[in-house]
Design a protein around this motif. Structure first.
Motif, mmCIF file in Angstrom:
data_model
loop_
_atom_site.group_PDB
_atom_site.id
_atom_site.type_symbol
_atom_site.label_atom_id
_atom_site.label_comp_id
_atom_site.label_asym_id
_atom_site.label_seq_id
_atom_site.Cartn_x
_atom_site.Cartn_y
_atom_site.Cartn_z
ATOM 1 N N ALA A 181 38.394 3.094 -3.687
ATOM 2 C CA ALA A 181 38.377 1.795 -4.355
ATOM 3 C C ALA A 181 37.090 1.565 -5.144
ATOM 4 N N TYR A 182 36.054 2.322 -4.836
ATOM 5 C CA TYR A 182 34.733 2.065 -5.426
ATOM 6 C C TYR A 182 34.216 3.307 -6.161
ATOM 7 N N ASP A 183 34.445 4.453 -5.540
ATOM 8 C CA ASP A 183 33.974 5.708 -6.132
ATOM 9 C C ASP A 183 35.067 6.371 -6.966
ATOM 10 N N GLY A 184 36.310 5.960 -6.734
ATOM 11 C CA GLY A 184 37.415 6.609 -7.447
ATOM 12 C C GLY A 184 37.602 5.982 -8.819
ATOM 13 N N THR A 185 37.759 6.810 -9.847
ATOM 14 C CA THR A 185 38.063 6.263 -11.170
ATOM 15 C C THR A 185 39.323 6.936 -11.687
ATOM 16 N N TYR A 186 40.174 6.107 -12.255
ATOM 17 C CA TYR A 186 41.471 6.579 -12.723
ATOM 18 C C TYR A 186 41.721 5.944 -14.097
ATOM 19 N N PRO A 187 42.476 6.623 -14.938
ATOM 20 C CA PRO A 187 42.923 5.936 -16.156
ATOM 21 C C PRO A 187 43.726 4.700 -15.726
ATOM 22 N N PRO A 188 43.449 3.535 -16.318
ATOM 23 C CA PRO A 188 44.089 2.309 -15.827
ATOM 24 C C PRO A 188 45.565 2.208 -16.210
ATOM 25 N N GLY A 189 46.010 3.055 -17.110
ATOM 26 C CA GLY A 189 47.417 2.987 -17.512
ATOM 27 C C GLY A 189 47.736 1.623 -18.104
ATOM 28 N N SER A 190 48.941 1.194 -17.848
ATOM 29 C CA SER A 190 49.412 -0.040 -18.491
ATOM 30 C C SER A 190 48.727 -1.293 -17.976
ATOM 31 N N SER A 211 38.528 5.455 -17.980
ATOM 32 C CA SER A 211 38.754 5.523 -16.539
ATOM 33 C C SER A 211 38.093 4.320 -15.866
ATOM 34 N N THR A 212 38.788 3.829 -14.859
ATOM 35 C CA THR A 212 38.350 2.586 -14.216
ATOM 36 C C THR A 212 38.521 2.737 -12.714
ATOM 37 N N SER A 213 37.744 1.956 -12.008
ATOM 38 C CA SER A 213 37.892 1.987 -10.551
ATOM 39 C C SER A 213 38.804 0.842 -10.128
ATOM 40 N N PRO A 214 39.439 0.952 -8.989
ATOM 41 C CA PRO A 214 40.272 -0.156 -8.500
ATOM 42 C C PRO A 214 39.471 -1.461 -8.406
ATOM 43 N N LEU A 215 38.183 -1.366 -8.056
ATOM 44 C CA LEU A 215 37.368 -2.583 -8.005
ATOM 45 C C LEU A 215 37.313 -3.245 -9.381
ATOM 46 N N SER A 255 48.159 7.767 0.319
ATOM 47 C CA SER A 255 46.736 7.665 0.051
ATOM 48 C C SER A 255 46.557 6.750 -1.145
ATOM 49 N N GLY A 256 45.528 5.948 -1.099
ATOM 50 C CA GLY A 256 45.341 5.010 -2.190
ATOM 51 C C GLY A 256 44.214 4.058 -1.908
ATOM 52 N N ALA A 257 44.194 2.966 -2.700
ATOM 53 C CA ALA A 257 43.118 2.003 -2.559
ATOM 54 C C ALA A 257 43.653 0.636 -2.929
ATOM 55 N N ALA A 258 43.008 -0.390 -2.369
ATOM 56 C CA ALA A 258 43.351 -1.749 -2.722
ATOM 57 C C ALA A 258 42.102 -2.601 -2.644
ATOM 58 N N VAL A 259 41.975 -3.547 -3.589
ATOM 59 C CA VAL A 259 40.853 -4.469 -3.577
ATOM 60 C C VAL A 259 41.414 -5.873 -3.719
ATOM 61 N N PHE A 306 38.877 -4.291 1.082
ATOM 62 C CA PHE A 306 38.328 -3.207 0.266
ATOM 63 C C PHE A 306 38.822 -1.926 0.917
ATOM 64 N N VAL A 307 40.008 -1.531 0.505
ATOM 65 C CA VAL A 307 40.729 -0.499 1.242
ATOM 66 C C VAL A 307 40.686 0.835 0.517
ATOM 67 N N SER A 308 40.399 1.860 1.252
ATOM 68 C CA SER A 308 40.560 3.220 0.763
ATOM 69 C C SER A 308 41.190 4.007 1.896
ATOM 70 N N THR A 309 42.329 4.586 1.602
ATOM 71 C CA THR A 309 43.051 5.225 2.694
ATOM 72 C C THR A 309 43.524 6.603 2.256
ATOM 73 N N PRO A 310 43.608 7.578 3.115
ATOM 74 C CA PRO A 310 43.218 7.526 4.528
ATOM 75 C C PRO A 310 41.701 7.491 4.683
ATOM 76 N N ALA A 311 41.288 7.145 5.890
ATOM 77 C CA ALA A 311 39.852 7.026 6.140
ATOM 78 C C ALA A 311 39.475 7.900 7.328
ATOM 79 N N PHE A 312 38.213 7.846 7.690
ATOM 80 C CA PHE A 312 37.737 8.587 8.859
ATOM 81 C C PHE A 312 37.271 7.551 9.887
#
Lengths: 641, 387
Positions: A326-335, A462-466, A274-278, A290-296
């Motif tokens: 990829a758009y609604d998800g926010t994560y600490p960006p780390g390194s 926290s940042t989104s993949p976008l 599961s993850g996201a890619a932009v 603009f990927v968010s997986t898994p999807a429906f």
């Protein structure tokens, strides 16, 4: 003729009078006939014309949604449908039980349909089954004339030919609920409200519930028209008139900037993860994937998803397929945040890029100790090698030197902390913390120690993949303030660029060099993923790890840190941001693999393969829609191509 | 009756073919033409509805039967009709009483009585037998008694008794028909003008009483609807006024020349209830327009006029009254039906002879013109020696 008796003469006289009276009556009738047929002819002619003609609301065909090369992402499919019309049926219960001999309808469903039919206007059809098989359709179509109240017809149904690939981008359409109706008729007067209600109660009518489908509702919807039908007194349709002035106006097609092939490749590349890619075009800001997986599968929603199926999607909190990561998800960006910290420090002038900082594996500040991910330490590092080796100690130091306020301001200029309006609904701004933010959110002042954590992309930030992709693109294009966009031709959202001061190109060049080091120089954390496999160009990137939870000192001491020892849900997210080719950047990417642990191990290969594919199929080539000026104009002409 | 003279023997000596040749063929051919127009319109009125597809053919077959009845009736010597007048009247009266006690219901009213395998409507027979009875009555009374008022009272009773029985069924249309055609005969028999005036005044005065105390609810509703549409008030189109409103739309939209055969939108789309029976004229008017429709009405006037001429040429009073009564019966049907369809009188189920679908009125009409034919053949027979 006899007339010799007195009675004969009387009879004759009276007969003539009676005949005259009769003739007068006939004359009166003919006069009346004349009045109706000739004098009042026009009035009755109009009445006759109106009599047999019925105008049925005809919903417009919704516009298609296409990718940048005109491939259909949302289109139409003809599907057989059977519905019941209360007004025309003698007995709904009998009709449904007769129908259930042809197709399966459970008794509960029958009861529900009857309830639905009674609740609606009597002429409003209630759909019994909307995806009839060809056999069912033809069988029912043959029987329909002998079952009054039954309507069997082909209707255009929204379809998403690429299924899951664009679930989060497109969203889906569904029958308008009361909530939808309320929203759709916002600001409308009573008459318009009634028209909207009538239109959206039509069984063919759908409304966008999320994604582009919802944002571009008005663009896609078109205008309702009418079908002009000749009916007999019983309301049965005899024929349909062709009246172009009444025809519904179909909605407009909408082009997205995405490349459906690249999107599909990226989703497949994620496999079970599961993850996201932009993927962004670094010059235009076009979102290519603009990927968010898994999807429906949005097709499941068009005719109403069953509550059981929906519950499966909703309750999967671990993979959260309904969520646009990829758009609604926010994560600490780390390194991956370290380029921002470094560039901010350069701009603040708190450190010379050549200055060396010694990393013993930990950093002391006040009474606390902060650790570098590399326990043994990096030794002496400058800015370039600190990014290449992702040395935490170096960034504790520079973050401390410039302070949180400057870092926060610079982060915002890089595109963090703000929601990018794409026209998809949703979207999160993430958090770029500072003193003001903390006082508002927590009611406490900012502590300087927290700045150190932000320096390595952990803690409150926290940042989104976008946003990470935008950051990467702005580095790759050396400071141009491109803004991301996904609607190529359609209702483009207003550009919202609160920070319009471009970054210093020289600083960006340093970051690029460091990112190249990460993938291509000895000591780089993603050395293995640097080769695109295209026989030459490499990519430049930065790994990152987004902490899911704080690792306690006790755990650190016992060495339980990683891998299979801890539950998947507690493992860190793997991040990677990159651009390619390194010497002539065209694409920027951000990848997050949820609970993938190491950025170099889990995320970098995915990013590499997607970038290689983008280069191979040339995703950013000119789109098939008419190019219009980029909304990401800004001051440095981000729209230039 | 013993004294029936040698005159009548002259007739019986004539050969059967001479008799047939002497029939009023002009009149009969016009009737056939009218019936064919009826079948054609009926085809147009019913072809869109598969369930009614067989009706025009059945109507044609019925007319063939009716035509047989007409010829049969015409070829029976007038004398026989004269003899049969009273017995047939009494027999029909008995049947009407039987309907009252043993009849069965059809179309909401009790009109039918079972005789062997077939259901018959005695009220229809009564239209013919009342005419015969009144003709026989005046034929006899006028020879014994020369004028005056009281002579008409028994005639009124002859009308009123069956009319009352039929009214109870209830069949308002036939009740009216009996009073109308019977009344014409009383008028022809020379009822004083002052009595006529008095009756007219009394009739107008009693309209409210009839409305409130005699009519049944559904009949009252029809009258209400009629008054409403006549005065132009908006009629509830889904209700009782629907039929008449739709009929007017169909007729009015026809114009001068109509919409063409089988092209009437109103008629083809089943907007008019009973359009193939009582409201058949709407199809004619919509599809063929004013010119043809008034032409059909004129053809009817010619047919009725020829019938009246035959009545006037007859020697005996029975013949004169019988033919005039037969013509009056048919004339009443036509006038009332057309006036009803054109929205001039309330809707009471009165069909249009030869054009409306239905066997009963077809047979009644054929019998009436058969009687006229019989009068034509027996016009020289004075029916008694005292002439």
């Amino acid at each position: 003729m006899s007339g010799n008796r007195p009675i004969d003469a009387l009879f004759n006289r009276r007969a003539v009078i009676a005949a005259g009276g009769g003739a007068a009556l006939f004359g009166g009738l003919i006069a009346r006939l004349f009045q109706l047929q000739i004098m009042e002819h026009e009035r009755f002619e109009v009445a006759a014309a109106e009599n047999g003609v019925r105008l049925d609301l005809a919903p417009p065909q919704r516009g298609r949604i296409l990718d940048r090369f005109g491939r259909a992402l949302a289109a139409h499919r003809q599907a057989g449908r059977v519905s019941i019309v209360r007004e025309q049926a003698d007995d709904l219960t009998k009709l449904l039980s007769a129908l259930s001999e042809q197709i399966e309808i459970s008794p509960e469903r029958q009861a529900r349909l009857i309830r639905d039919a009674r609740r609606q206007a009597s002429f409003q059809p209630v759909t019994v089954k909307s995806e009839l098989s060809y056999e069912d359709f033809s069988r029912l179509a043959v029987r329909a004339p002998s079952m009054p109240g039954l309507q069997v017809e082909m209707a255009a149904t929204r379809s998403y030919p690429r299924g899951r690939d664009f679930a989060h981008v497109l969203g889906y359409v569904a029958k308008a609920s009361e909530t939808d109706l309320e929203r759709l008729s916002e600001g409308a007067n009573a008459q318009e409200r009634a028209a909207i209600r009538r239109l959206f109660k039509h069984p063919d009518m759908r409304t966008g519930r999320s994604g582009v489908e919802r944002f571009a509702e008005e663009w896609l919807r078109g205008e309702a028209g009418f079908r002009k039908l000749e009916t007999n007194a019983a309301g049965r349709i005899i024929r349909e008139f062709d009246d172009p002035t009444l025809a519904p106006r179909p909605g407009r097609d909408l082009y997205l900037t995405v490349d459906a092939e690249l999107q599909k490749f990226a989703i497949d590349r994620f496999g079970e993860e599961s993850g996201a890619a932009v993927v962004l075009d670094i010059e235009t800001g076009d979102i290519l994937a603009f990927v968010s997986t898994p999807a429906f599968d949005p097709n499941d929603f068009v005719n109403g998803i069953s509550s059981a199926d929906y519950a499966v999607l909703r309750d999967d909190v671990e993979y959260s397929p309904l969520y646009h990561k990829a758009y609604d998800g926010t994560y600490p960006p780390g390194s991956t945040f370290k380029m921002v910290v470094a560039a901010a420090a350069l701009e603040a002038g708190v450190i010379d890029p050549r200055e060396r900082v010694y990393c013993p594996g930990h950093y002391r500040f006040g009474n606390n100790t902060w650790h570098c991910w590399k326990k043994r330490g990096h030794g002496s590092v400058n800015m370039h090698s600190a990014i290449k080796g992702s040395c935490d100690v170096y960034f504790y130091e520079v973050a401390k030197r410039m302070g949180i306020e400057h870092l926060a301001d610079y982060s915002k200029r890089m595109g963090f902390g703000q929601r990018w309006e794409l026209g998809l609904m949703g979207g999160r701004s993430g958090v770029v913390p500072n003193d003001e933010w903390k006082r508002a959110a927590r009611g406490e002042p900012w502590y300087e120690g927290e700045t150190l954590n932000i320096g390595i992309g952990q803690g409150q930030v926290s940042t989104s993949p976008l946003q990470l992709a935008v950051m990467t693109a702005r580095i790759a294009n050396e400071g141009k303030l491109i803004t991301p966009r996904i609607i190529g031709e359609g209702p483009r959202p207003e550009a919202d660029i609160p920070f319009d001061e471009p970054m210093d190109p020289e600083h960006m060049q340093r970051m690029k060099a460091a990112m190249f080091g990460v993938t291509s120089e000895a000591g780089g954390t993603a050395l293995r993923s640097g080769d695109l496999g295209l026989g030459g160009p490499r990519l430049a990137g930065k790994t990152g790890t987004s902490q899911v939870r704080r690792i306690s000192a006790a755990e650190r001491a016992t060495g339980i840190l990683k891998g299979e020892d801890i539950d998947r849900r507690l493992r860190d997210h793997a991040l990677f941001v990159a651009y390619a080719p390194h010497d002539d950047p065209k694409y920027a990417i951000s990848v997050i693999v949820e609970h993938g642990e190491g950025g170099s191990k889990a995320a970098a290969p995915v990013a590499r393969d997607i970038l290689a594919e983008a280069l191979r199929i040339d995703s950013r080539r000119a789109p098939s829609y008419t190019q219009t000026a980029s909304i990401g104009g800004g001051t440095t002409g981000g729209g230039a191509r | 009756m013993v004294a029936l003279s040698s005159n009548s023997l002259d007739f019986s000596r004539k050969s059967f073919f001479t008799q047939v040749r002497s029939l009023p063929w002009g009149l009969i051919l016009m009737i056939c033409a009218m019936a064919m127009i009826g079948v054609a319109i009926l085809h147009s009125a019913t072809f869109t509805n598969p369930e009614e597809a067989g009706l025009p053919m059945r109507q044609a077959v019925r007319f063939a039967i009716a035509f047989g009845v007409l010829l049969f009736t015409a070829l029976i010597p007038l004398r026989w009709w004269f003899w049969a007048a009273w017995p047939s009247y009494l027999a029909t009266l008995v049947l009407l009483v039987a309907v009252e006690f043993f009849g069965f219901t059809g179309g909401g009213a009790q009109r039918w009585v079972q005789i062997g395998p077939i259901g018959v409507q005695p009220s229809e027979f009564m239209k013919v037998t009342l005419t015969l009875a009144l003709a026989a009555y005046y034929h006899k009374r006028w020879n014994d008694y020369s004028g005056g008022f009281l002579i008409h009272l028994p005639a009124l009773a002859l009308i009123a008794i069956p009319a009352a029985l039929i009214f109870r069924q209830p069949d308002f249309g036939t009740t009216l028909a009996l009073f109308a055609s019977g009344g014409i005969l009383i008028f022809l028999a020379g009822l004083w003008w002052r009595v006529i005036t008095a009756i007219a005044v009394a009739a107008v005065a009693s309209i409210p009483a009839i409305y409130f105390f005699v009519l049944q609810d559904y009949q009252r509703e029809r009258v209400d609807t009629y008054l409403a549409q006549l005065t132009g008030a908006s009629v509830n189109v889904m209700d009782d006024g629907y039929q008449i409103e739709q009929a007017k739309i169909a007729i009015g939209s026809g114009g001068w020349t109509g919409k063409g055969y089988m092209e009437g939108t109103q008629s083809q789309l089943d907007y008019i209830p009973e359009q193939h029976t009582d409201f058949i004229l709407t199809v004619l008017a919509e599809e063929f327009g004013f010119l043809v429709t008034s032409g059909v009405l004129l053809l009817w006037m010619v047919i009725l006029g020829l019938g009246l001429v035959i009545a006037l040429r007859a020697a005996s009073l029975f013949a004169r009254f019988a033919a005039a009564g037969a013509v009056a019966t048919v004339a009443f049907y036509i006038l009332f039906n057309v006036a009803m369809v054109l929205g001039l009188v309330p809707v009471v189920g009165v069909p249009l002879p030869l054009l409306s679908y239905g066997g009963t009125v077809m047979i009644t009409t054929a019998a009436c013109f058969g009687l006229v034919g019989a009068v034509h053949l027996g016009r020289k027979d004075p029916l008694n020696s005292r002439a």
